[in-house]
Design a protein around this motif. Sequence first.
Motif, PDB file in Angstrom:
ATOM      1  N   ALA A  82       0.823  -1.214   0.000  1.00  0.00           N
ATOM      2  CA  ALA A  82       0.000   0.000   0.000  1.00  0.00           C
ATOM      3  C   ALA A  82       0.853   1.258   0.000  1.00  0.00           C
ATOM      4  CB  ALA A  82      -0.938  -0.008   1.208  1.00  0.00           C
ATOM      5  N   GLU A  83       2.048   1.183   0.600  1.00  0.00           N
ATOM      6  CA  GLU A  83       2.907   2.359   0.698  1.00  0.00           C
ATOM      7  C   GLU A  83       3.842   2.492  -0.496  1.00  0.00           C
ATOM      8  OE1 GLU A  83       4.932   2.103   4.407  1.00  0.00           O
ATOM      9  OE2 GLU A  83       3.082   2.154   5.607  1.00  0.00           O
ATOM     10  N   ALA A  84       4.339   1.371  -1.021  1.00  0.00           N
ATOM     11  CA  ALA A  84       5.286   1.406  -2.139  1.00  0.00           C
ATOM     12  C   ALA A  84       5.038   0.209  -3.039  1.00  0.00           C
ATOM     13  CB  ALA A  84       6.727   1.393  -1.627  1.00  0.00           C
ATOM     14  N   PRO A  85       4.036   0.286  -3.921  1.00  0.00           N
ATOM     15  CA  PRO A  85       3.727  -0.854  -4.786  1.00  0.00           C
ATOM     16  C   PRO A  85       4.919  -1.246  -5.651  1.00  0.00           C
ATOM     17  CG  PRO A  85       2.024   0.846  -4.926  1.00  0.00           C
ATOM     18  CD  PRO A  85       3.176   1.444  -4.184  1.00  0.00           C
ATOM     19  N   PRO A  86       5.197  -2.553  -5.780  1.00  0.00           N
ATOM     20  CA  PRO A  86       6.296  -2.974  -6.661  1.00  0.00           C
ATOM     21  C   PRO A  86       5.952  -2.680  -8.118  1.00  0.00           C
ATOM     22  CG  PRO A  86       5.034  -4.868  -5.916  1.00  0.00           C
ATOM     23  CD  PRO A  86       4.517  -3.691  -5.154  1.00  0.00           C
ATOM     24  N   ARG A  87       6.982  -2.392  -8.904  1.00  0.00           N
ATOM     25  CA  ARG A  87       6.786  -1.990 -10.295  1.00  0.00           C
ATOM     26  C   ARG A  87       7.329  -3.043 -11.242  1.00  0.00           C
ATOM     27  NH1 ARG A  87       2.973   1.765  -9.483  1.00  0.00           N
ATOM     28  NH2 ARG A  87       3.676   3.399  -8.036  1.00  0.00           N
ATOM     29  N   ALA A  88       6.711  -3.135 -12.412  1.00  0.00           N
ATOM     30  CA  ALA A  88       7.175  -4.022 -13.468  1.00  0.00           C
ATOM     31  C   ALA A  88       6.689  -3.479 -14.797  1.00  0.00           C
ATOM     32  CB  ALA A  88       6.655  -5.441 -13.252  1.00  0.00           C
ATOM     33  N   ALA A 201       0.342 -10.837 -11.201  1.00  0.00           N
ATOM     34  CA  ALA A 201       1.626 -11.122 -11.844  1.00  0.00           C
ATOM     35  C   ALA A 201       2.312  -9.813 -12.193  1.00  0.00           C
ATOM     36  CB  ALA A 201       1.421 -11.958 -13.103  1.00  0.00           C
ATOM     37  N   LEU A 202       3.542  -9.668 -11.757  1.00  0.00           N
ATOM     38  CA  LEU A 202       4.381  -8.529 -12.118  1.00  0.00           C
ATOM     39  C   LEU A 202       5.494  -9.075 -13.006  1.00  0.00           C
ATOM     40  CD1 LEU A 202       4.540  -6.830  -8.622  1.00  0.00           C
ATOM     41  CD2 LEU A 202       3.291  -5.997 -10.613  1.00  0.00           C
ATOM     42  N   VAL A 203       5.482  -8.686 -14.275  1.00  0.00           N
ATOM     43  CA  VAL A 203       6.318  -9.328 -15.286  1.00  0.00           C
ATOM     44  C   VAL A 203       7.277  -8.317 -15.897  1.00  0.00           C
ATOM     45  CG1 VAL A 203       6.321 -10.726 -17.371  1.00  0.00           C
ATOM     46  CG2 VAL A 203       4.372 -10.844 -15.795  1.00  0.00           C
ATOM     47  N   ALA A 215      13.335  -8.276  -8.332  1.00  0.00           N
ATOM     48  CA  ALA A 215      11.964  -8.799  -8.378  1.00  0.00           C
ATOM     49  C   ALA A 215      11.359  -8.782  -6.980  1.00  0.00           C
ATOM     50  CB  ALA A 215      11.949 -10.218  -8.935  1.00  0.00           C
ATOM     51  N   PRO A 216      10.062  -8.459  -6.882  1.00  0.00           N
ATOM     52  CA  PRO A 216       9.406  -8.490  -5.576  1.00  0.00           C
ATOM     53  C   PRO A 216       9.062  -9.915  -5.160  1.00  0.00           C
ATOM     54  CG  PRO A 216       7.823  -7.848  -7.250  1.00  0.00           C
ATOM     55  CD  PRO A 216       9.152  -7.987  -7.948  1.00  0.00           C
ATOM     56  N   LEU A 217       9.487 -10.285  -3.978  1.00  0.00           N
ATOM     57  CA  LEU A 217       9.136 -11.578  -3.399  1.00  0.00           C
ATOM     58  C   LEU A 217       8.063 -11.330  -2.343  1.00  0.00           C
ATOM     59  CD1 LEU A 217       9.751 -14.638  -3.126  1.00  0.00           C
ATOM     60  CD2 LEU A 217      11.354 -14.012  -1.316  1.00  0.00           C
ATOM     61  N   PHE A 218       6.845 -11.787  -2.614  1.00  0.00           N
ATOM     62  CA  PHE A 218       5.727 -11.516  -1.712  1.00  0.00           C
ATOM     63  C   PHE A 218       5.795 -12.432  -0.499  1.00  0.00           C
ATOM     64  CE2 PHE A 218       4.370  -9.982  -5.852  1.00  0.00           C
ATOM     65  CZ  PHE A 218       3.849  -8.736  -5.524  1.00  0.00           C
ATOM     66  N   ARG A 223       2.695  -7.460   1.782  1.00  0.00           N
ATOM     67  CA  ARG A 223       4.105  -7.137   1.984  1.00  0.00           C
ATOM     68  C   ARG A 223       4.988  -7.932   1.037  1.00  0.00           C
ATOM     69  NH1 ARG A 223       6.200  -8.748   7.119  1.00  0.00           N
ATOM     70  NH2 ARG A 223       4.907 -10.558   6.735  1.00  0.00           N
ATOM     71  N   TYR A 224       6.134  -7.338   0.711  1.00  0.00           N
ATOM     72  CA  TYR A 224       7.104  -7.991  -0.144  1.00  0.00           C
ATOM     73  C   TYR A 224       8.502  -7.502   0.204  1.00  0.00           C
ATOM     74  CZ  TYR A 224       7.435  -3.590  -2.745  1.00  0.00           C
ATOM     75  OH  TYR A 224       7.649  -2.279  -3.090  1.00  0.00           O
ATOM     76  N   VAL A 225       9.502  -8.227  -0.257  1.00  0.00           N
ATOM     77  CA  VAL A 225      10.889  -7.766  -0.223  1.00  0.00           C
ATOM     78  C   VAL A 225      11.434  -7.840  -1.637  1.00  0.00           C
ATOM     79  CG1 VAL A 225      11.290  -8.462   2.176  1.00  0.00           C
ATOM     80  CG2 VAL A 225      11.804 -10.073   0.326  1.00  0.00           C
ATOM     81  N   GLN A 226      12.371  -6.977  -1.952  1.00  0.00           N
ATOM     82  CA  GLN A 226      12.991  -7.011  -3.267  1.00  0.00           C
ATOM     83  C   GLN A 226      14.139  -8.010  -3.269  1.00  0.00           C
ATOM     84  OE1 GLN A 226      11.998  -5.893  -5.985  1.00  0.00           O
ATOM     85  NE2 GLN A 226      11.061  -3.870  -5.842  1.00  0.00           N
TER      86      GLN A 226
END
Length: 254
Positions: A82-88, A201-203, A215-218, A223-226
Amino acid sequence: MPMHDWTRVEAGIYHHFHGSWLYTIAAALNGCALPPGYYALAEQMMRTFGPDVLTLHNPAGNGSHNGSPRELPNRSGGVAIAEAPPRARVEAKEKRVPLPQGQRRLSIRHVSDHRMVAIIELVSPGNKDGVSNFDAFVGKACGMIHAGLHLIVIDPFPPTRRDPNGVHGAIWKELTDKEFVQPADRPLTIAAYCAGEEVTALVNPLAVGETIPDAPLFLDAERYVQVPLEATYQSAWETFPAEWRNVVSGGVDG
């Protein structure tokens, strides 16, 4: 560090790098990328999912798992979507196609009863070598997501006649019955999946010579980590035999 052309060497040479990269990713995740309560483990062989798997387990996990992500006791750490959506380059969200009746959903556990929450799969030439091997790989990936496991698939090989839209295209079609078109100028793929009744899916399609995106690992739906793919790839590349670096890079080491 650019992605190299791994079709220049036979599968056995690539597998040496494959293993080195996986272990380097595991070391990076265990070193500082993962929040407390999570760890990365490179699996040599799993009876259900086969080799080439990097798994994350929840040390407090036990109980049944029905294909929907379960609340984890430790929700600290990681990046809030919610604060920093992962991008692809490509993002898609669709309802999963239900498993056929009579086909069991997969509930995967570690032998120590530490529950798995996510997996990183690094595609090998053998995964695309023949219809049965390819179907098994796609089925395995979809089974993981149906089981509620988050997933990253790294495919450093171009499409074949079995996957004209890449491995992600085959997985996405099986999961959602929707089409994904692989860009002709970016035939390689890094795809991150957030599992649930609705799968995201973030491709990032990429080409040989392009910098490898992280890549984001959910960890869960919020939540995720890069995963530092570029940095770990470079570390593995630096210890790869110089003779084969020269072949893979087309005579230019780098």
